[in-house]
Scaffold this active site. Structure first.
Site, PDB file in Angstrom:
ATOM      1  N   GLU A  30       7.029 -10.950  14.215  1.00 26.76           N
ATOM      2  CA  GLU A  30       6.739 -11.711  15.005  1.00 26.76           C
ATOM      3  C   GLU A  30       6.705 -13.076  15.184  1.00 26.76           C
ATOM      4  O   GLU A  30       7.179 -13.489  16.662  1.00 26.76           O
ATOM      5  CB  GLU A  30       4.921 -11.213  15.349  1.00 26.76           C
ATOM      6  CG  GLU A  30       4.306 -11.997  16.950  1.00 26.76           C
ATOM      7  CD  GLU A  30       3.041 -11.043  16.677  1.00 26.76           C
ATOM      8  OE1 GLU A  30       2.509 -10.737  16.341  1.00 26.76           O
ATOM      9  OE2 GLU A  30       2.364 -12.510  18.149  1.00 26.76           O
TER      10      GLU A  30
ATOM     11  N   ARG B 171       1.081  -0.967   0.183  1.00 32.31           N
ATOM     12  CA  ARG B 171      -0.063   0.078  -0.107  1.00 32.31           C
ATOM     13  C   ARG B 171       0.975   1.367  -0.110  1.00 32.31           C
ATOM     14  O   ARG B 171       0.719   2.030  -0.596  1.00 32.31           O
ATOM     15  CB  ARG B 171      -1.064  -0.040   1.243  1.00 32.31           C
ATOM     16  CG  ARG B 171      -2.531  -1.095   0.914  1.00 32.31           C
ATOM     17  CD  ARG B 171      -3.124  -1.092   2.027  1.00 32.31           C
ATOM     18  NE  ARG B 171      -2.765  -1.772   3.293  1.00 32.31           N
ATOM     19  CZ  ARG B 171      -2.125  -2.766   3.293  1.00 32.31           C
ATOM     20  NH1 ARG B 171      -2.705  -4.111   2.626  1.00 32.31           N
ATOM     21  NH2 ARG B 171      -1.493  -3.257   4.693  1.00 32.31           N
TER      22      ARG B 171
END
Ligand code: AMP
Length: 178
Positions: free
Chosen positions: A98, A61
């Site tokens: 993560e 994006r």
């Protein structure tokens, strides 16, 4: 259009891409002509005084907003892509997610030594992606004037992480929570 109106154009989708995440979906803002123009105007007002040589956008994006911003400022646009997407010779950086690691890549030589660049993405959460992109740009000899985002999630501390690393950062709107 106020920043409240821009905020209202962002759709929140719970539990995407996994349970517990509130996905801040800018496609609803992008699909609104006034919203898109005003968001890009707000970002251009921040970026213009810095007079960057290049706009660098982060996949995916960051390509949309970065290219719009580059056009508004009359500057070139360079994409930072995920691993294996760029056809030419690349330089890259591995960074931690993560769970596991990922890699960002740039076409070799596309950001000249000494270039003053503005880094753009749609959203900053933990700041891990933007930090890695900034490091990759610095490794090319560029200086990152600012990392600019449409959206900040301040509770996740990304802006603070960037500023601790000496990268100035700003966002147009913010959402509480994750
Ligand atoms: P981070 O590296 O944690 O700052 O994550 C930033 C990147 O992940 C950006 O490219 C965002 O587009 C995407 N991202 C992270 N969290 C969200 C979220 N809650 N909603 C939408 N995109 C997100």
């Amino acid at each position: 259009m106020s920043t409240d109106s821009l905020t209202a154009l962002v759709r929140t989708i719970p539990d995407f891409p996994k349970p517990g995440i509130l996905f801040r979906d800018i496609t609803t803002l992008l699909a609104d002509g006034d919203g898109l123009r005003d968001l890009v105007d707000c970002m251009a007002a921040v970026a213009r005084p810095l007079d960057p040589d290049l706009i660098v956008g982060i996949e995916a994006r960051g390509f949309i907003l970065g290219a719009a911003l580059a056009l508004a400022l009359g500057k070139g646009f360079v994409p930072v892509r995920k691993k294996g997407k760029l056809p030419g010779k690349t330089v890259g950086i591995d960074y931690c997610l993560e769970y596991g690691t990922d890699r960002l890549e740039l076409h070799e030589g596309q950001v000249p030594v000494g270039a003053r660049v503005l880094l753009v993405d749609d959203l900053i959460a933990t700041g891990g992606t933007a930090l890695a992109a900034a490091q990759l740009l610095r490794e090319q000899g560029a200086s990152v004037l600012m990392a600019l985002f449409a959206i900040d999630l301040p509770d996740l501390g990304g802006m603070a992480a960037l500023s601790a690393d000496g990268v100035a950062a700003q966002a147009i709107i913010a959402f509480d929570g994750e």
